[in-house]
Design a protein around this motif. Sequence first.
Motif, mmCIF file in Angstrom:
data_model
loop_
_atom_site.group_PDB
_atom_site.id
_atom_site.type_symbol
_atom_site.label_atom_id
_atom_site.label_comp_id
_atom_site.label_asym_id
_atom_site.label_seq_id
_atom_site.Cartn_x
_atom_site.Cartn_y
_atom_site.Cartn_z
ATOM 1 N N ALA A 58 0.859 -1.187 0.000
ATOM 2 C CA ALA A 58 0.000 0.000 0.000
ATOM 3 C C ALA A 58 0.891 1.231 0.000
ATOM 4 C CB ALA A 58 -0.909 -0.003 1.229
ATOM 5 N N ILE A 59 0.748 2.085 -1.031
ATOM 6 C CA ILE A 59 1.595 3.264 -1.147
ATOM 7 C C ILE A 59 0.735 4.495 -1.403
ATOM 8 C CG2 ILE A 59 3.509 1.888 -2.042
ATOM 9 C CD1 ILE A 59 2.880 3.053 -4.810
ATOM 10 N N ARG A 60 1.329 5.673 -1.187
ATOM 11 C CA ARG A 60 0.627 6.923 -1.466
ATOM 12 C C ARG A 60 0.401 7.082 -2.964
ATOM 13 N NH1 ARG A 60 0.644 10.860 2.324
ATOM 14 N NH2 ARG A 60 -1.030 11.703 1.024
ATOM 15 N N ASN A 61 -0.556 7.899 -3.313
ATOM 16 C CA ASN A 61 -0.988 8.045 -4.696
ATOM 17 C C ASN A 61 -0.105 9.036 -5.464
ATOM 18 O OD1 ASN A 61 -2.633 7.663 -6.946
ATOM 19 N ND2 ASN A 61 -4.003 9.332 -6.375
ATOM 20 N N TYR A 62 1.181 8.702 -5.574
ATOM 21 C CA TYR A 62 2.130 9.527 -6.315
ATOM 22 C C TYR A 62 2.788 8.682 -7.396
ATOM 23 C CZ TYR A 62 1.857 12.322 -2.013
ATOM 24 O OH TYR A 62 1.409 13.041 -0.928
ATOM 25 N N ASN A 63 2.994 9.268 -8.584
ATOM 26 C CA ASN A 63 3.646 8.533 -9.663
ATOM 27 C C ASN A 63 5.098 8.202 -9.341
ATOM 28 O OD1 ASN A 63 1.439 8.359 -11.396
ATOM 29 N ND2 ASN A 63 1.846 10.351 -12.319
ATOM 30 N N ASP A 64 5.761 9.073 -8.550
ATOM 31 C CA ASP A 64 7.168 8.852 -8.246
ATOM 32 C C ASP A 64 7.371 8.129 -6.912
ATOM 33 O OD1 ASP A 64 6.306 10.895 -6.647
ATOM 34 O OD2 ASP A 64 8.047 12.196 -6.981
ATOM 35 N N ALA A 65 6.311 7.542 -6.380
ATOM 36 C CA ALA A 65 6.422 6.813 -5.114
ATOM 37 C C ALA A 65 7.386 5.639 -5.256
ATOM 38 C CB ALA A 65 5.048 6.317 -4.673
ATOM 39 N N THR A 66 8.166 5.398 -4.218
ATOM 40 C CA THR A 66 9.059 4.245 -4.185
ATOM 41 C C THR A 66 8.671 3.350 -3.014
ATOM 42 O OG1 THR A 66 10.688 5.358 -2.780
ATOM 43 C CG2 THR A 66 10.959 5.575 -5.172
ATOM 44 N N PHE A 67 9.054 2.090 -3.082
ATOM 45 C CA PHE A 67 8.727 1.190 -1.988
ATOM 46 C C PHE A 67 9.719 0.033 -1.954
ATOM 47 C CE2 PHE A 67 6.309 -0.142 -5.661
ATOM 48 C CZ PHE A 67 6.451 -1.518 -5.680
ATOM 49 N N ASP A 68 9.790 -0.606 -0.782
ATOM 50 C CA ASP A 68 10.673 -1.748 -0.590
ATOM 51 C C ASP A 68 10.116 -2.970 -1.309
ATOM 52 O OD1 ASP A 68 12.068 -0.066 1.063
ATOM 53 O OD2 ASP A 68 11.481 -1.051 2.930
ATOM 54 N N LEU A 69 10.975 -3.671 -2.014
ATOM 55 C CA LEU A 69 10.608 -4.970 -2.557
ATOM 56 C C LEU A 69 10.749 -6.026 -1.461
ATOM 57 C CD1 LEU A 69 12.389 -4.708 -6.015
ATOM 58 C CD2 LEU A 69 9.913 -4.819 -5.636
ATOM 59 N N PHE A 70 11.923 -6.090 -0.848
ATOM 60 C CA PHE A 70 12.161 -7.003 0.272
ATOM 61 C C PHE A 70 13.428 -6.558 0.992
ATOM 62 C CE2 PHE A 70 14.191 -8.750 -3.473
ATOM 63 C CZ PHE A 70 15.456 -9.103 -3.027
ATOM 64 N N ASN A 71 13.562 -6.988 2.235
ATOM 65 C CA ASN A 71 14.757 -6.698 3.024
ATOM 66 C C ASN A 71 15.775 -7.827 2.862
ATOM 67 O OD1 ASN A 71 13.539 -4.395 3.926
ATOM 68 N ND2 ASN A 71 13.465 -4.981 6.071
ATOM 69 N N SER A 72 17.041 -7.443 2.831
ATOM 70 C CA SER A 72 18.094 -8.456 2.752
ATOM 71 C C SER A 72 19.405 -7.857 3.226
ATOM 72 C CB SER A 72 18.247 -8.965 1.313
ATOM 73 O OG SER A 72 19.207 -9.997 1.247
ATOM 74 N N THR A 73 19.905 -8.362 4.352
ATOM 75 C CA THR A 73 21.185 -7.901 4.883
ATOM 76 C C THR A 73 22.317 -8.528 4.085
ATOM 77 O OG1 THR A 73 20.228 -7.741 7.092
ATOM 78 C CG2 THR A 73 22.631 -7.799 6.941
ATOM 79 N N PRO A 74 23.322 -7.756 3.691
ATOM 80 C CA PRO A 74 24.430 -8.332 2.918
ATOM 81 C C PRO A 74 25.265 -9.306 3.741
ATOM 82 C CG PRO A 74 24.928 -6.068 3.551
ATOM 83 C CD PRO A 74 23.485 -6.308 3.916
ATOM 84 N N ASP A 75 25.866 -10.250 3.053
ATOM 85 C CA ASP A 75 26.805 -11.174 3.679
ATOM 86 C C ASP A 75 28.209 -10.566 3.666
ATOM 87 O OD1 ASP A 75 24.957 -13.298 4.133
ATOM 88 O OD2 ASP A 75 25.055 -13.764 1.995
ATOM 89 N N SER A 76 29.061 -11.086 4.526
ATOM 90 C CA SER A 76 30.460 -10.670 4.556
ATOM 91 C C SER A 76 31.202 -11.555 5.544
ATOM 92 C CB SER A 76 30.594 -9.205 4.985
ATOM 93 O OG SER A 76 30.288 -9.068 6.361
ATOM 94 N N ASN A 77 32.493 -11.296 5.707
ATOM 95 C CA ASN A 77 33.274 -11.989 6.730
ATOM 96 C C ASN A 77 33.051 -11.379 8.105
ATOM 97 O OD1 ASN A 77 34.497 -13.740 4.864
ATOM 98 N ND2 ASN A 77 36.003 -12.182 4.329
ATOM 99 N N HIS A 78 32.296 -10.292 8.131
ATOM 100 C CA HIS A 78 32.020 -9.588 9.377
ATOM 101 C C HIS A 78 30.654 -10.050 9.893
ATOM 102 C CE1 HIS A 78 35.367 -7.139 8.073
ATOM 103 N NE2 HIS A 78 34.747 -6.994 6.918
ATOM 104 N N VAL A 79 30.570 -10.357 11.159
ATOM 105 C CA VAL A 79 29.371 -10.989 11.721
ATOM 106 C C VAL A 79 28.145 -10.107 11.543
ATOM 107 C CG1 VAL A 79 28.311 -11.938 13.793
ATOM 108 C CG2 VAL A 79 30.746 -12.295 13.371
ATOM 109 N N PHE A 80 28.253 -8.846 11.919
ATOM 110 C CA PHE A 80 27.124 -7.920 11.790
ATOM 111 C C PHE A 80 27.480 -6.904 10.710
ATOM 112 C CE2 PHE A 80 27.203 -9.327 16.265
ATOM 113 C CZ PHE A 80 26.010 -10.023 16.280
#
Length: 246
Positions: A58-80
């Motif tokens: 559900a988004i506001r009624n604007y043509n230039d509205a953006t929204f999240d597709l999905f969340n995803s934390t990047p991987d790395s050798n660092h724990v967090f």
Amino acid sequence: MDKDFEKLLKEFENIKKQGFVKSEIKSANGAGQTLEKMLNAGGSDFCFPDYYGIELKAIRNYNDATFDLFNSTPDSNHVFSTQWIAEKYGYPDKDFKNKKVFKGDIYGNELRKIGLFNYYKLRVDYVNQKIILDIYNYKKELINSDLYWDFDDVKSKLELKLSKLALITTDKIYSNGNYYYFYKEIKCYVLKTFEKFLNLIETGTIYVTFKYGIYKSGIHKGEYHDHGTSFKISKKDLKLLFTEYN
């Protein structure tokens, strides 16, 4: 004919006839939760779609509205990884100068500066099957490529969450201490291919947003808060990733 889309479209028409509906929560961002309540939907913000295999946005009624597709934390050798990038490359919070935050949009078609010194860019590595976050110094010299998203992980999240999507545009009013939403229009979509998703990363149409910041009020004021790292798209570009259901 898709029976789940048809069921949703029928229920949406009944909701639309109700006009402005009082929000389920006091926040100004309650359109999605209010709609899910009316549809008796699952309301999952994470791995699974909301309504009979259909993700609701559900988004506001604007043509230039953006929204999240999905969340995803990047991987790395660092724990967090998000905490690590904030500590190593972040910048001081404007209210809590002794703490570093990391907020910004990163694209695949251009270098983007975040903070005081560094530039960032996404790179699709087809050989190693990764979407890599390249970090550059103030001279625009590559200095780090530790953070990445594995193709298999991203593909799994994309197809599980967004094989079918319903985009609902809304209007909002505020009255007597409450928000009210009018659910104006619904359009249903079917996901194209993962290869198309990667292509849209490369062209900058889909981008990544980091939101690692600080609580500004409440009992956690001054503490770190990761609002999530998400892949995003603009409403106007939606048909590049999805086919509209008619």
